[in-house]
Structure formats: structure tokens, C-alpha cells
Scaffold this motif. Structure first.
Motif, mmCIF file in Angstrom:
data_model
loop_
_atom_site.group_PDB
_atom_site.id
_atom_site.type_symbol
_atom_site.label_atom_id
_atom_site.label_comp_id
_atom_site.label_asym_id
_atom_site.label_seq_id
_atom_site.Cartn_x
_atom_site.Cartn_y
_atom_site.Cartn_z
ATOM 1 N N ILE A 25 1.186 -0.741 -0.027
ATOM 2 C CA ILE A 25 0.019 -0.658 0.324
ATOM 3 C C ILE A 25 0.755 1.150 0.062
ATOM 4 O O ILE A 25 1.853 1.221 0.873
ATOM 5 C CB ILE A 25 -0.825 -0.117 1.375
ATOM 6 C CG1 ILE A 25 -1.446 -0.973 1.830
ATOM 7 C CG2 ILE A 25 -1.931 0.734 1.249
ATOM 8 C CD1 ILE A 25 -2.585 -1.209 2.968
ATOM 9 N N VAL A 26 0.655 2.072 -0.783
ATOM 10 C CA VAL A 26 0.875 3.422 -1.335
ATOM 11 C C VAL A 26 0.217 5.004 -0.665
ATOM 12 O O VAL A 26 -0.839 4.441 -1.578
ATOM 13 C CB VAL A 26 1.991 3.862 -1.862
ATOM 14 C CG1 VAL A 26 2.720 5.246 -2.167
ATOM 15 C CG2 VAL A 26 3.235 2.937 -2.081
ATOM 16 N N ARG A 27 0.148 4.958 0.234
ATOM 17 C CA ARG A 27 -0.762 6.470 1.124
ATOM 18 C C ARG A 27 -0.630 7.328 0.620
ATOM 19 O O ARG A 27 0.714 7.600 1.456
ATOM 20 C CB ARG A 27 -1.252 6.249 2.130
ATOM 21 C CG ARG A 27 -2.674 6.929 2.890
ATOM 22 C CD ARG A 27 -3.056 6.596 4.160
ATOM 23 N NE ARG A 27 -3.547 7.775 4.676
ATOM 24 C CZ ARG A 27 -3.629 9.088 5.328
ATOM 25 N NH1 ARG A 27 -2.150 8.839 5.061
ATOM 26 N NH2 ARG A 27 -4.323 9.484 5.448
ATOM 27 N N ASN A 28 -0.980 8.637 -0.319
ATOM 28 C CA ASN A 28 -0.492 9.969 -0.499
ATOM 29 C C ASN A 28 1.142 9.877 -0.332
ATOM 30 O O ASN A 28 1.597 10.922 -0.040
ATOM 31 C CB ASN A 28 -0.780 10.630 1.114
ATOM 32 C CG ASN A 28 -0.918 12.300 1.501
ATOM 33 O OD1 ASN A 28 -0.798 11.665 -0.066
ATOM 34 N ND2 ASN A 28 -0.788 12.882 1.710
ATOM 35 N N GLY A 29 1.312 9.086 -1.356
ATOM 36 C CA GLY A 29 2.561 9.512 -1.383
ATOM 37 C C GLY A 29 3.950 8.058 -0.394
ATOM 38 O O GLY A 29 5.030 8.432 -0.700
ATOM 39 N N GLU A 30 3.499 7.952 0.696
ATOM 40 C CA GLU A 30 4.500 7.017 1.172
ATOM 41 C C GLU A 30 4.167 5.628 1.943
ATOM 42 O O GLU A 30 2.440 5.314 1.609
ATOM 43 C CB GLU A 30 4.007 7.621 2.908
ATOM 44 C CG GLU A 30 4.637 9.317 2.919
ATOM 45 C CD GLU A 30 4.742 9.623 4.459
ATOM 46 O OE1 GLU A 30 4.236 8.582 5.121
ATOM 47 O OE2 GLU A 30 5.498 10.788 4.260
ATOM 48 N N MET A 31 4.927 4.780 1.639
ATOM 49 C CA MET A 31 4.707 3.455 1.913
ATOM 50 C C MET A 31 3.887 3.080 3.229
ATOM 51 O O MET A 31 4.207 3.265 4.621
ATOM 52 C CB MET A 31 5.661 2.807 2.180
ATOM 53 C CG MET A 31 6.529 1.816 0.601
ATOM 54 S SD MET A 31 7.715 0.626 -0.180
ATOM 55 C CE MET A 31 8.821 1.353 1.606
ATOM 56 N N PHE A 32 3.196 2.317 3.449
ATOM 57 C CA PHE A 32 1.990 2.137 4.582
ATOM 58 C C PHE A 32 2.393 1.021 5.114
ATOM 59 O O PHE A 32 2.327 -0.215 4.843
ATOM 60 C CB PHE A 32 0.790 1.999 4.035
ATOM 61 C CG PHE A 32 0.160 2.026 5.158
ATOM 62 C CD1 PHE A 32 -0.662 2.461 6.278
ATOM 63 C CD2 PHE A 32 -0.848 0.702 5.704
ATOM 64 C CE1 PHE A 32 -1.203 2.441 7.623
ATOM 65 C CE2 PHE A 32 -1.593 0.783 6.995
ATOM 66 C CZ PHE A 32 -1.507 1.489 8.088
ATOM 67 N N LEU A 33 3.571 0.976 6.165
ATOM 68 C CA LEU A 33 4.042 -0.227 6.633
ATOM 69 C C LEU A 33 3.571 -1.237 7.854
ATOM 70 O O LEU A 33 3.472 -2.533 7.693
ATOM 71 C CB LEU A 33 5.417 0.207 7.171
ATOM 72 C CG LEU A 33 5.914 0.558 6.007
ATOM 73 C CD1 LEU A 33 7.884 0.905 6.750
ATOM 74 C CD2 LEU A 33 6.615 -0.420 4.589
ATOM 75 N N GLY A 34 1.988 -0.675 9.063
ATOM 76 C CA GLY A 34 1.726 -0.639 9.499
ATOM 77 C C GLY A 34 2.802 -0.933 10.687
ATOM 78 O O GLY A 34 4.371 -0.825 11.076
ATOM 79 N N ASP A 35 2.304 -0.753 12.132
ATOM 80 C CA ASP A 35 2.915 -1.606 13.329
ATOM 81 C C ASP A 35 3.356 -2.262 13.443
ATOM 82 O O ASP A 35 4.862 -1.934 14.298
ATOM 83 C CB ASP A 35 1.887 -1.014 14.840
ATOM 84 C CG ASP A 35 1.837 0.359 14.624
ATOM 85 O OD1 ASP A 35 2.024 1.339 14.136
ATOM 86 O OD2 ASP A 35 0.626 0.573 15.025
ATOM 87 N N ASN A 36 3.716 -3.313 13.189
ATOM 88 C CA ASN A 36 4.100 -4.777 13.354
ATOM 89 C C ASN A 36 4.818 -4.521 12.197
ATOM 90 O O ASN A 36 5.233 -6.577 12.035
ATOM 91 C CB ASN A 36 3.093 -6.249 13.427
ATOM 92 C CG ASN A 36 3.506 -5.669 15.369
ATOM 93 O OD1 ASN A 36 3.619 -5.702 15.639
ATOM 94 N ND2 ASN A 36 1.709 -4.933 15.132
ATOM 95 N N SER A 37 5.197 -4.280 10.974
ATOM 96 C CA SER A 37 5.804 -5.013 9.306
ATOM 97 C C SER A 37 4.994 -5.718 8.828
ATOM 98 O O SER A 37 5.625 -6.332 8.189
ATOM 99 C CB SER A 37 6.994 -5.447 9.827
ATOM 100 O OG SER A 37 8.331 -4.348 10.052
ATOM 101 N N VAL A 38 3.213 -6.045 8.940
ATOM 102 C CA VAL A 38 2.807 -6.637 8.158
ATOM 103 C C VAL A 38 1.218 -5.328 7.490
ATOM 104 O O VAL A 38 0.502 -6.820 7.911
ATOM 105 C CB VAL A 38 2.365 -8.025 9.320
ATOM 106 C CG1 VAL A 38 3.188 -8.760 9.738
ATOM 107 C CG2 VAL A 38 1.568 -7.674 10.334
ATOM 108 N N ALA A 39 1.689 -5.483 7.181
ATOM 109 C CA ALA A 39 0.504 -4.029 6.271
ATOM 110 C C ALA A 39 0.324 -4.965 5.254
ATOM 111 O O ALA A 39 1.595 -5.417 4.519
ATOM 112 C CB ALA A 39 0.457 -2.333 5.907
ATOM 113 N N GLY A 40 -0.588 -5.060 4.525
ATOM 114 C CA GLY A 40 -0.710 -5.303 3.356
ATOM 115 C C GLY A 40 -1.102 -6.981 2.978
ATOM 116 O O GLY A 40 -0.444 -7.386 1.988
#
Length: 373
Positions: free
Chosen positions: A166-181
Motif C-alpha cells: 500500500i502506498v498512501r499519499n506518497g508513502e509506503m504504509f508499513l503497519g506497526d508490526n511490519s505486516v501491512a498489506g
């Protein structure tokens, strides 16, 4: 966010790695392009000593070929891992890392430069957001006179597994535990006891093909073979191949619909299976544009926006068309104009999966180096 122009004008050199489960691909980038001949070696995923030794040796060789001293190492690897801490965890395709290995710290000690490790699918989407599908579509919108611009991108990689970023508004969305997406863990629409990956990856395609063709799974062709059969109108097994792609598209489309209901952005497809996207992308879009049915029998759209296949000329033309409506402000004579259409599109990688990942890794390192300069 690093801009496209920044990528292609920055003289800093960053060493990169595409850490797949079978092969590792080492390279280095400057001004958005590779500046050394890539080194491709086996991953040695079952032998930690050999894997780490090979990694040190290959990065050392790449460093010796760089036109300037590298400023960082940046690469992608599949999860689950603690990316921000540089620790590789229980990666299914690389069992030698089981239990956790402080790979980032090891490489920093060895080369005395920052090391940035991210999920490979996240970097793929980041590259497409910076220099691939996202800017391409925004340029198309500008050319068509449409003022709408997209800032969010969801990426799906269909390969030996099912990955996403996921890239949200130009930034990678990583999540709090490195397990987004982690889309591979969504439910499989066609077999709810399984996860989505078991319906949308290479092994799933081969399994369904074998079932439909009435042959043992061991006899099923590889990915390229199934694609060739699907395109061969004279093949006795063509329907089996087409049905395998259709089911893959339905499962992937269902998972993608769940993701896009939260992200609300464009979607890009990558991975080896996406080479044959024309065989399943229509099914993905059909799923995204499908309906739910209420207890009373009323039908309503699966997603609020209309979804378009950006690889289909008629769909793309409609997607790019400007639709402006005008309303009178209550209690006033003032008129308000707005874009009355809500639409998203799904397209194929404009860079290629490996190139997009490299661009994403390079851009991530440049951004970090700028922040911590």
C-alpha cells in the motif's frame, strides 16, 4: 515522498537486492538506473552460512564495480520479518532464516553504510507509485483535460505466492508490526477453509488446471505452459487452462475488493502470473464491479466507485473522461462545481515487477538518507 525527477537526477549510489526464494539478484542504482551488471545467484535458502557468505561476497563484488562509493544498501524480501529492525524471520521460501537473523545489522557491520530492508511487494508498489502506473495514469488524466489526480496505490503481486503493498499519499504504509498489506491471509472465496493465496498463485493455477484437465498435479505444465495452452485455440486442454485463470481472477478479485474498500485508490498488478493478465484481469474487474444482495433481495454495489480495466481501451477512455456537475448552494445563488464521478482503475505494472522493486528500494534509501542527513 521522493519525486520522479529526484530519482533520475540523484547521483548517490545505492546497492540493491531482489531476494527471491529461488534466486538472489544483486545490483546497484544511480540516477534511477542500474550502474553495474546484475549478479544472479541461487538463494541457498536452506544453508544459512552459505546464504550469508554469498550475500557478503556478491555485495562486495557489486561495490567494487560501482562508479562511486555506495551510500546505502536497500532491498526487498518476502515476509514475515521485522523490517524496520533489519531482522529476517520465518520466511517460508528461505527456511535458513527461521527463528530470526539480524541481517541488516550484519550488513551494516560489514559495509559500514545504512541498510534498509522492506517487504518486496511494498517496494514494488512504491516503485510503481513513483515512476510507474500511478504517474502514468495521472499524466493520462492531465492530457485528457481531467483535473482528477490519484495519490493512493494498492499493488498485488501474483507469483509463487500472493503479495500486496500500500502506498498512501506518497508513502509506503508499513503497519506497526511490519505486516501491512498481507492480502494472502484473506479468505479464499471459492474455498473458505483456505486463504486467498491458495486460490491465486502459480501452484493454485497448476492445481486447478490439473483438476480440470483430469491429470495428476505432477503432470501439470509450468506457468508458461498453461498460458500457451490458454492461448491455443486448437488445444484439447484450452478450456481447462481458461478455467484455471478464471478462478484465479475470481479469488484475486474478491481479495482485492476487500482491500480497495479500505484503501480507495488505483490498483496495479505484478508478479510472474501478471504476464498473462489478459486471461484473468477481466474476471478481477468483474468481481470488483459485482453486487451484494440484501436480505430483502435489494442489490447494491460491492465497491462504491466504478472500477475500470486500464488495459482495455474502451474502459480507459471512459475512466479518463471528465465528468463535472454543478449544484446551487442552499440559501444562496452561488454555484459549486465538483467531479461527480467516483472511479478507480486496475492496471498492469508499467515498469516490470523487478524494475519497480529496484526503483522502490532506491527511492526508499534516498528518502531515508535525506531525512537522516
Amino acid at each position: 515522498m521522493i519525486k520522479t525527477d529526484d530519482i533520475y537526477s540523484d547521483n548517490r549510489v545505492v546497492m540493491t537486492l531482489d531476494a527471491g526464494g529461488i534466486n538472489f539478484r544483486f545490483s546497484a542504482m544511480q540516477r534511477g538506473s542500474a550502474v553495474v551488471k546484475a549478479i544472479v545467484t541461487p538463494a541457498y535458502g536452506k544453508d544459512l552460512v552459505r546464504c550469508l557468505g554469498n550475500m557478503n561476497e556478491c555485495f562486495e563484488h557489486v561495490k567494487s564495480q560501482c562508479p562511486a562509493p555506495p551510500m546505502a544498501i536497500s532491498f526487498g524480501i518476502c515476509g514475515p520479518s521485522h523490517y524496520t529492525q533489519g531482522i529476517i524471520g520465518d520466511v517460508a521460501h528461505l527456511p535458513c532464516f527461521r527463528g530470526g537473523v539480524a541481517l541488516g545489522s550484519m550488513l551494516e557491520d560489514k559495509f559500514n553504510i545504512p541498510v534498509y530492508i522492506n517487504n518486496d511487494a511494498d517496494l514494488f508498489v512504491y516503485g510503481e507509485a513513483i515512476a510507474g502506473l500511478l504517474p502514468h495514469i495521472n499524466q493520462q488524466l492531465a492530457k485528457a483535460g481531467n483535473p482528477k489526480r490519484y495519490r493512493n496505490l494498492f499493488g498485488l503481486t501474483i507469483d509463487t505466492g500472493l503479495g500486496a503493498g500500500i502506498v498512501r499519499n506518497g508513502e509506503m504504509f508499513l503497519g506497526d508490526n511490519s505486516v501491512a498489506g498481507e492480502i494472502w491471509l484473506m479468505r479464499n472465496k471459492l474455498d473458505t477453509k483456505m486463504n486467498a493465496e491458495e486460490g491465486a498463485c502459480i501452484r493454485a493455477l497448476r492445481r486447478v488446471y490439473a483438476q480440470q484437465a483430469g491429470i495428476p498435479i505432477q503432470s501439470a505444465p509450468d506457468l508458461q505452459g498453461i498460458e500457451e495452452i490458454a492461448l491455443d485455440e486448437k488445444s484439447a486442454y484450452r478450456e481447462a487452462a481458461l478455467e484455471a485463470y478464471r478462478r484465479l481472477g475470481e479469488v484475486a478479485g474478491d481479495a482485492l475488493a476487500n482491500a480497495l474498500s479500505l484503501v480507495d485508490g488505483l490498483a496495479v498488478l505484478g508478479g510472474e502470473v501478471s504476464r498473462g493478465a489478459h486471461l484473468f484481469l477481466p474476471e478481477i474487474v468483474n468481481e470488483l464491479n459485482s453486487n451484494f444482495t440484501s436480505p430483502s433481495g435489494r442489490k447494491y454495489k460491492r465497491l462504491i466507485p466504478n472500477v475500470y480495466n486500464l488495459e482495455e481501451p474502451a474502459h480507459l477512455e471512459e475512466f479518463l473522461r471528465r465528468e463535472v456537475s454543478e449544484l446551487t448552494v442552499p440559501g444562496s445563488l452561488r454555484r459549486v462545481r465538483y467531479d461527480s464521478s467516483q472511479r478507480i482503475g486496475v492496471g498492469i505494472s508499467r515498469l516490470g515487477t523487478s524494475e519497480a522493486m529496484a526503483i522502490g528500494a532506491y527511492a526508499f534509501a534516498l528518502e531515508k538518507l535525506r531525512v537522516f542527513a
